[in-house]
Motif scaffolding. Structure first.
Motif, PDB file in Angstrom:
ATOM      1  N   SER A 448       0.841  -1.197   0.000  1.00  0.00           N
ATOM      2  CA  SER A 448       0.000   0.000   0.000  1.00  0.00           C
ATOM      3  C   SER A 448       0.873   1.242   0.000  1.00  0.00           C
ATOM      4  N   GLY A 449       0.368   2.299  -0.600  1.00  0.00           N
ATOM      5  CA  GLY A 449       1.051   3.589  -0.555  1.00  0.00           C
ATOM      6  C   GLY A 449       0.910   4.272   0.788  1.00  0.00           C
ATOM      7  N   ILE A 450      -0.058   3.820   1.601  1.00  0.00           N
ATOM      8  CA  ILE A 450      -0.221   4.358   2.950  1.00  0.00           C
ATOM      9  C   ILE A 450       0.723   3.586   3.856  1.00  0.00           C
ATOM     10  N   TYR A 464     -11.106   0.954   2.247  1.00  0.00           N
ATOM     11  CA  TYR A 464     -10.502   2.280   2.290  1.00  0.00           C
ATOM     12  C   TYR A 464      -9.467   2.319   3.407  1.00  0.00           C
ATOM     13  N   TYR A 466      -6.704   4.966   5.299  1.00  0.00           N
ATOM     14  CA  TYR A 466      -6.242   6.345   5.352  1.00  0.00           C
ATOM     15  C   TYR A 466      -5.137   6.472   6.394  1.00  0.00           C
ATOM     16  N   ILE A 469       1.287   9.050   3.953  1.00  0.00           N
ATOM     17  CA  ILE A 469       1.920   8.567   2.723  1.00  0.00           C
ATOM     18  C   ILE A 469       3.424   8.626   2.902  1.00  0.00           C
ATOM     19  N   GLU A 473       6.468   7.736  -2.041  1.00  0.00           N
ATOM     20  CA  GLU A 473       5.386   8.290  -2.843  1.00  0.00           C
ATOM     21  C   GLU A 473       5.615   9.786  -3.077  1.00  0.00           C
ATOM     22  N   THR A 478       4.128  13.171  -5.089  1.00  0.00           N
ATOM     23  CA  THR A 478       3.310  13.728  -4.014  1.00  0.00           C
ATOM     24  C   THR A 478       4.046  14.900  -3.399  1.00  0.00           C
ATOM     25  N   GLU A 487      -6.427   5.548   0.387  1.00  0.00           N
ATOM     26  CA  GLU A 487      -6.184   4.629  -0.719  1.00  0.00           C
ATOM     27  C   GLU A 487      -7.344   3.653  -0.807  1.00  0.00           C
ATOM     28  N   PRO A 499      -5.300  -2.597  -5.524  1.00  0.00           N
ATOM     29  CA  PRO A 499      -5.325  -1.140  -5.390  1.00  0.00           C
ATOM     30  C   PRO A 499      -6.044  -0.491  -6.574  1.00  0.00           C
ATOM     31  N   THR A 501      -6.925   3.406  -6.453  1.00  0.00           N
ATOM     32  CA  THR A 501      -6.417   4.765  -6.590  1.00  0.00           C
ATOM     33  C   THR A 501      -6.063   5.307  -5.220  1.00  0.00           C
ATOM     34  N   GLN A 502      -5.448   6.469  -5.230  1.00  0.00           N
ATOM     35  CA  GLN A 502      -5.047   7.143  -3.996  1.00  0.00           C
ATOM     36  C   GLN A 502      -5.486   8.601  -4.056  1.00  0.00           C
TER      37      GLN A 502
END
Length: 718
Positions: A448-450, A464, A466, A469, A473, A478, A487, A499, A501-502
């Motif tokens: 995950s980007g989170i 979801y 949250y 980040i 990223e 970003t 995300e 995944p 989108t973010q």
């Protein structure tokens, strides 16, 4: 040195800004008039009702008018057991009862001697000041010994004269030893054996023992000392030669030891994570019989077959010890304040609270309402089922955690967990983890980007995340201002959430809510945003709901609920904010209610009632029959350190610590009020749902009045 001269226009400008802030924050409260006379409750002509039946009563008092609200609050916390509340100057840290006097060590670094025959007369009470927080009190003969966290030991003679001696770096607990000695748990300095001095000299250290894990608590029996530690559990020592203590046995326990109480062949040990019950019949080989997960246990006292535990924000618990392998919680008192220390006196108990109160309660009454006793668990993070999923028992959740721990490193931490009918999703220090509910398969980690997950949301086939980040990223596009975000993942297949989108944000996200292809989210200190999710790969921001100045400067925490097209935002010191979101592109702020000095941090909804938690300790009730004009119609209870607030099955679920849940029945608000005069009213409440004792409250703009006598609701006779 150059002096600054304030010009009259500058002073006027500052005064105008201050006046403007005051008026702006007070305006939402100016629309309601004050009654001509003080509100007062005197008597009712009915004291009993039945479950499932409306309750009508005739009430006498004063100050009733069209804005008076009447509420019945179920006494699920057994607060009817409290006989007196005595205000103190500071929170109570430690306590000792001696005959008709009680000694209180308080957070203002003082110890008070109070006459129990006139406890309110604190101005005339003896008191002693110290440099550190009082940590222990001990009466030995006619001498009072006071220990502090700074290592001071104060010796108080019968005439009130005191002498202060610094003994160690810290003293955390005291106990009487053999041959007129004193035992002190002195943190990293271990166990100290002290010999009281003469009229001119303070105590001397005549013996000591290094204690692994730092000595936090001590008690003794004959030639034995029982020492509780921060990390190494219980240590039992032989004091037959006080100058050369030696270790007999060690026993590992769960959590840091706070307090030790001995009863027969049992040692009851309160720790930072619960209560440990140890068999000490053979002191050389102590045996752990049971450990009860119940959060921090500050103090344990035993009276006969019953143990009483101060469990912080959860209150006072009564425990039946007749079977020490299976102790039962048989009573409780939840006063809405964190309890640090208490003293038993026959059928009475004195409770010292963190919020500077001394409570006197009747022990005989805390065994009422067995269905409402606190529930404890072993996890340190919130668990949320989706609305259509039945909540799981703590036993099943424990099994899930066991499966997870068997697959991941021991120090893996969990932030939160959410689940539906098929899968558990956990935000962990390893990332997003998926675990099938059917017990098959291994936990799966999804990239995950989170990188630091704050929370999870689950709606339909979309998950979801949250949080924060990561830097990688940021390097890929970003900006420094968008280090937080949401995300989205597709969960059509359990094996690997995909995944989608973010969505980056400039501020941390405090909460998200998904409804009708719209995502509502709040940003810490900023208000919130609304997104269109019809195309999950390309969400579009529709609008935002922001606070005007100066409220925005006071917004420091968020929680919100949606009712129809109205959004209610509990927003820290900015109060309760109301937004019309019928047009998500252009949300409109309808107004606000700012209770003076309030700090609103949690909110829950049930029909036309809002339950809002004030960080200062009050649980407030708002009437939203008119959705655009919330009316503060009750302050229901004091609740200490509330983490979560939820409404389920006609109950309020309160989570005051990370290890307990307290259930309370929803209050009953009068559905019909017939004012005969300012001193006489006939009111009708909807059918009570639960049996038990109820307090009757009347509310106006200036506060609340409570009827001292309880109204009893019984089960209908068959």
């Amino acid at each position: 040195m150059r002096l600054v001269h304030w010009k009259p226009l500058t002073i006027l400008g500052i005064s105008a800004v201050y006046f403007g802030l005051t008026v702006a924050l007070a305006l939402p409260l100016l629309g309601h008039h004050r009654p001509s006379e003080a509100l007062r409750l005197e008597s009712v002509d009915r004291r009993q009702g039945s479950v499932g039946q409306p309750l009508s009563i005739r009430l006498k008092g004063a100050g009733f008018d069209a804005d008076t609200r009447f509420t019945l609050v179920h006494d699920s916390g057994n607060q009817q057991a409290i006989e007196r509340r005595i205000a103190m100057f500071s929170g109570v840290r430690t306590m000792l009862q001696d005959g008709s006097h009680i000694y209180l060590g308080t957070g203002d670094r003082r110890v008070w001697k109070i006459d129990l025959n006139q406890p309110e007369n604190q101005q005339g009470a003896n008191r002693w000041s110290m440099n550190g927080q009082p940590t222990a009190l001990l009466k030995r003969g006619e001498t009072l010994w006071i220990a502090s966290g700074q290592g001071e030991l104060i010796q108080v003679a019968v005439d009130g004269q005191s002498r202060k001696t610094r003994i160690a770096g810290t003293i955390l607990s005291l106990a009487p030893g053999r041959d007129n000695t004193l035992l002190a748990a002195a943190g990293r300095q271990g166990l100290l054996v002290l010999k009281p001095g003469d009229e001119t000299n303070g105590p001397d250290i005549i013996g000591s023992l290094d204690i692994s894990g730092s000595a936090l608590a001590v008690t003794n029996r004959g030639e034995l000392a029982f020492i509780g530690t921060a990390t190494a559990g219980l240590q039992i020592c032989d004091l037959s030669d006080p100058t050369s203590p030696r270790t007999l046995a060690r026993l590992n326990l769960t959590g840091a030891v706070q307090n030790i109480s001995l009863q027969g062949s049992l040692a009851l040990i309160g720790t930072s994570l619960g209560l440990s019950i140890v068999d000490i019949a053979d002191p050389a080989t102590p045996v752990l019989l049971n450990h009860l997960q119940m959060g921090r246990v500050n103090q344990v006292l035993v009276q006969g077959d019953l143990a009483y535990l101060a469990t912080g924000e959860t209150g006072l618990l009564q425990l039946d010890l007749r079977d020490p392998h299976r102790p039962l919680i048989t009573g409780h008192l939840s006063p809405g304040e964190a309890i640090h220390a208490f003293a038993l006196n026959g059928e009475r108990v004195f409770l010292g609270t963190q919020s500077a109160e001394l409570l006197l309660a009747d022990l005989n009454r805390i065994a009422e309402h067995p269905a409402w006793r606190p529930n404890f668990y072993g996890r340190t993070f919130p668990v949320h089922p989706t609305p259509e999923t039945a909540p799981l028992s703590e036993k099943v959740l424990d099994e899930v955690l066991t499966r997870l721990r068997n697959q991941f490193p021991e120090k893996t931490s969990i932030t939160t967990m959410i689940y539906n009918a098929d899968t558990f999703y956990l935000a962990t220090s390893q990332g997003l983890v998926s675990l099938a509910r059917n017990g098959t398969g291994r936990p799966e980690v999804t990239a995950s980007g989170i990188t630091e997950i704050s929370g999870l949301g689950l709606a339909g086939k979309t998950l979801y995340l949250y949080g924060k980040i990561g830097a990688e990223e940021e390097d890929s596009g970003t900006s420094a201002q968008n280090r937080y975000g949401v995300e989205l993942f597709s969960i059509d297949e359990f094996a690997e959430p995909r995944p989608l989108t973010q969505i980056p944000t400039a501020h941390p996200i405090s909460k998200i809510h998904i409804r009708n292809n719209h995502m509502y989210l709040t940003l810490v200190g900023q208000g919130g945003q609304i997104f269109d999710l019809q195309d999950l790969r390309h969400p579009q921001q529709l609008g935002s709901f922001q606070l005007p100045w100066p409220e925005q400067t006071f917004a420091n925490s968020q929680d919100f609920v949606l009712k129809g097209e109205t959004l209610y935002l509990a927003n820290g010191r900015a109060g309760l904010q109301v937004f019309d979101v019928s047009d998500p592109v252009n949300p409109r702020r309808l107004g606000a209610l700012n209770p003076p000095g309030g700090h609103l941090s949690r909110i829950a909804l049930h029909e036309d009632r809002l339950f809002v938690y004030d960080y200062n300790g009050d649980l407030q009730l708002y009437d939203i029959t008119n959705p655009h004009e919330p009316w503060l119609c009750g302050v229901l209870d004091r609740i200490a350190s509330l983490n979560t607030l939820e409404v389920r099955d006609h109950k309020l679920l309160l989570e005051p610590t990370t290890y307990s849940i307290i259930e309370k029945a929803l209050p009953l608000v009068a559905e019909k009020i017939d004012l005969k005069s300012s001193a006489l009213a006939e009111i009708t409440f909807p059918p009570p749902v639960f049996p038990g004792n109820y307090f009757l409250y009347a509310f106006d703009n200036r506060g609340r009045q409570v009827l001292a006598d309880l109204i009893r609701v019984e089960e209908p006779q068959k």
